[in-house]
Design an enzyme around this catalytic site. Sequence first.
Site, PDB file in Angstrom:
ATOM      1  N   HIS A 101       0.803  -1.335  -0.116  1.00 48.93           N
ATOM      2  CA  HIS A 101      -0.257   0.285  -0.219  1.00 48.93           C
ATOM      3  C   HIS A 101       0.896   1.284   0.061  1.00 48.93           C
ATOM      4  O   HIS A 101       2.382   1.031   0.667  1.00 48.93           O
ATOM      5  CB  HIS A 101      -0.729  -0.129   1.851  1.00 48.93           C
ATOM      6  CG  HIS A 101      -1.778  -0.821   1.421  1.00 48.93           C
ATOM      7  ND1 HIS A 101      -1.705  -2.392   1.806  1.00 48.93           N
ATOM      8  CD2 HIS A 101      -3.047  -0.988   1.333  1.00 48.93           C
ATOM      9  CE1 HIS A 101      -2.168  -3.465   1.825  1.00 48.93           C
ATOM     10  NE2 HIS A 101      -3.365  -2.880   1.868  1.00 48.93           N
ATOM     11  N   ASP A 104       2.171   2.235   2.565  1.00 46.47           N
ATOM     12  CA  ASP A 104       3.151   0.574   3.990  1.00 46.47           C
ATOM     13  C   ASP A 104       4.592   1.411   3.867  1.00 46.47           C
ATOM     14  O   ASP A 104       5.070   1.624   4.727  1.00 46.47           O
ATOM     15  CB  ASP A 104       2.842  -0.535   2.820  1.00 46.47           C
ATOM     16  CG  ASP A 104       1.772  -0.536   3.218  1.00 46.47           C
ATOM     17  OD1 ASP A 104       1.264  -0.241   4.023  1.00 46.47           O
ATOM     18  OD2 ASP A 104       1.071  -2.032   2.493  1.00 46.47           O
TER      19      ASP A 104
END
Length: 439
Positions: A101, A104
């Site tokens: 993501h 992340d």
Amino acid sequence: MQSYFDQLEQVHYEGPTSNNPLAFHHYNPDELVLGKRMAEHLRFAACYWHTFCWNGADMFGVGSFDRPWQQPGDALTLAKRKADVAFEFFHKLNVPYYCFHDVDVSPEGASLKEYLHNFAVMTDVLEEKQHSSGVKLLWGTANCFTHPRYGAGAATNPDPEVFSWAATQVFTAMNATQRLGGENYVLWGGREGYETLLNTDLRQEREQIGRFMQMVVEHKHKTGFQGTLLIEPKPQEPTKHQYDYDVATVYGFLKQFGLEKEIKVNIEANHATLAGHSFHHEIATAIALGIFGSVDANRGDPQLGWDTDQFPISVEENALVMFEILKAGGFTTGGLNFDAKVRRQSTDKYDLFYGHIGAMDTMALALKVAAKMVTDGQLHQQVSKRYAGWNGELGQQILQGKLSLEALAQYAEGHALAPQHVSGRQEQLENLMNRYLFG
């Protein structure tokens, strides 16, 4: 760069007789299965979020892990350190792909401007890491569910400004995924649902998310992104009810907005459990509907009502899944991403390897069992025999629309039809399945 996993050079295949817990016992990437390398069949990926972002916290306790990149400090510096460790892990695990993501890999920052700056910096870092390591991006995505702004959803939010912020994240993450050679882009509606119908306009929210997905497809074609767009179904959690409940629900949504040829599904095993389905069911349904794309390989606990995201360990369950995938021709742009995390008590950093090694060995065994099922052909023969009547004159006339309801009723009466029930032979087929599994 200082090594984080300094007690390990790289995980290799040592065979089933090895006692080394940091070796593969069944996953041999170069072993040929049905004429193709095992690595090419399985297309393994490790995920960034559970592996490097989760700190071991749960609803009843604070983080239990000691991760240097999760300590206080400059956010970008820590993100770069996390990337160092992540790509060391990918290399030492011998996994060809990874997934992420946006937040992340990059600090979100305090504003949209900071988000865009940080993500641009970290995209440069990831590009260099991929080039130097040879690890590729299976898919990227945007986290449009964690920040409080998304409490009422992203694309389904009652505020169009929140919708616009989410669109900016997806726009940016899609562009980064394309630049990094990502083979897919995933859309998971973490909060695209509702907690109560008392304050929800279902028709309005459905129109919003439909338009959002149309915009994503338009952007894909505008930029020339060659990857596959994927929606990941999940029935609930964190919301009470999510609009991408399961594969069949997603297909109905795609059909409504004319997107069934544009978007496929990324199926997670644990989400199938939460929806009251088997993993096998969701894979087979996606293939039957022509929207199978990729897999998040993990497992849930059928006795618990939440997403436990455990590593897959059932060869039986996954052999059925791999059988369906092999029959359908195998993965194209998709693969097996381990959307799984070590347990909160697994505080040794090498537990990350044990979890992934066991999962990769499980999927390798499942692949080999599935290959036996394909080669032997008995299951296929039994199913073909069961539906053989539909290849005859009557069956074909029905399917080709040559008989109306009235004409069919006249046919049945005129031929004095008296069909007899034929055994489905479930027990025999279950015994056959056990022979594939256990010899």
